[in-house]
Design a protein around this motif. Structure first.
Motif, mmCIF file in Angstrom:
data_model
loop_
_atom_site.group_PDB
_atom_site.id
_atom_site.type_symbol
_atom_site.label_atom_id
_atom_site.label_comp_id
_atom_site.label_asym_id
_atom_site.label_seq_id
_atom_site.Cartn_x
_atom_site.Cartn_y
_atom_site.Cartn_z
ATOM 1 N N MET A 1 0.610 21.219 8.362
ATOM 2 C CA MET A 1 0.711 19.850 7.879
ATOM 3 C C MET A 1 -0.357 19.638 6.811
ATOM 4 N N SER A 2 -0.023 18.850 5.809
ATOM 5 C CA SER A 2 -0.997 18.548 4.760
ATOM 6 C C SER A 2 -2.161 17.768 5.351
ATOM 7 N N GLN A 3 -3.262 17.760 4.637
ATOM 8 C CA GLN A 3 -4.442 17.057 5.100
ATOM 9 C C GLN A 3 -4.206 15.545 5.078
ATOM 10 N N ILE A 4 -4.739 14.851 6.077
ATOM 11 C CA ILE A 4 -4.534 13.409 6.191
ATOM 12 C C ILE A 4 -5.038 12.675 4.953
ATOM 13 N N TYR A 5 -6.133 13.138 4.365
ATOM 14 C CA TYR A 5 -6.684 12.427 3.201
ATOM 15 C C TYR A 5 -5.759 12.475 2.000
ATOM 16 N N GLU A 6 -4.730 13.302 2.059
ATOM 17 C CA GLU A 6 -3.767 13.353 0.970
ATOM 18 C C GLU A 6 -2.793 12.178 1.002
ATOM 19 N N TRP A 7 -2.599 11.555 2.170
ATOM 20 C CA TRP A 7 -1.591 10.507 2.236
ATOM 21 C C TRP A 7 -2.031 9.202 2.875
ATOM 22 N N ILE A 8 -3.245 9.136 3.342
ATOM 23 C CA ILE A 8 -3.798 7.865 3.832
ATOM 24 C C ILE A 8 -5.281 7.845 3.462
ATOM 25 N N THR A 9 -5.782 6.670 3.155
ATOM 26 C CA THR A 9 -7.199 6.532 2.820
ATOM 27 C C THR A 9 -7.793 5.407 3.659
ATOM 28 N N LYS A 10 -9.099 5.354 3.699
ATOM 29 C CA LYS A 10 -9.752 4.243 4.395
ATOM 30 C C LYS A 10 -9.350 2.916 3.756
ATOM 31 N N ASP A 11 -9.077 2.953 2.449
ATOM 32 C CA ASP A 11 -8.682 1.740 1.733
ATOM 33 C C ASP A 11 -7.219 1.350 1.955
ATOM 34 N N SER A 12 -6.438 2.217 2.575
ATOM 35 C CA SER A 12 -5.042 1.860 2.878
ATOM 36 C C SER A 12 -4.897 1.440 4.336
ATOM 37 N N ILE A 13 -6.030 1.142 4.971
ATOM 38 C CA ILE A 13 -6.074 0.710 6.371
ATOM 39 C C ILE A 13 -6.784 -0.634 6.449
ATOM 40 N N SER A 14 -6.259 -1.524 7.305
ATOM 41 C CA SER A 14 -6.924 -2.799 7.558
ATOM 42 C C SER A 14 -7.067 -3.007 9.065
ATOM 43 N N ALA A 15 -8.292 -3.261 9.496
ATOM 44 C CA ALA A 15 -8.540 -3.534 10.911
ATOM 45 C C ALA A 15 -8.213 -4.985 11.263
#
Length: 140
Positions: A1-15
């Motif tokens: 599987m590709s690395q997670i940082y390739e398709w999600i970032t801390k900036d694409s997440i909202s708590a």
């Protein structure tokens, strides 16, 4: 599987994603998705996601909903995630080519976030960085 940082970032997440209608939540998730730098046409992404939602519900469990769709509005597989009222996870997934690799990534990601321990940790997280770390660790 590709690395997670390739398709999600801390900036694409909202708590702390703003609560609202399904349409409003998807609109806000698409705004977050733009932070992956893979969105070509956010309006098209939103339209395709809403059309997919009208076909069938994407609620996986009472605490997890995964709006998703194939769309030409993105350049590659990408993900945004938001927590609403510390009790519900919305994870938007978009891709432009549904090859085997993307199907496998989609299934693995949903399985990971739907795990009771992972869900609980995500819902208890204080910020997007902590959520990112939880998902990264769970997929390692």
């Amino acid at each position: 599987m590709s690395q997670i940082y390739e398709w999600i970032t801390k900036d694409s997440i909202s708590a702390d994603l703003e609560a609202g209608s399904k349409e409003k939540i998807i609109e806000n998730l698409v705004k977050l998705l733009k932070n992956t730098k893979r969105v070509i046409d956010s309006s098209l992404v939103e339209t395709d996601i809403l059309q997919r939602e009208n076909v069938a519900s994407t609620q996986i469990s009472p605490q997890l909903t995964v709006p998703h769709a194939h769309t030409e509005g993105v350049s590659d597989f990408c993900v945004s995630l938001g927590i609403v009222n510390k009790k519900e996870i919305f994870m938007l997934i978009a891709w432009n080519n549904m090859g085997y690799k993307n199907l496998k990534t989609l299934a693995k990601l949903i399985e990971c976030v739907n795990d009771d321990l992972v869900k609980s940790a995500i819902l208890s997280a204080k910020d997007s960085g902590e959520i990112y770390d939880i998902i990264t660790d769970a997929l390692s």
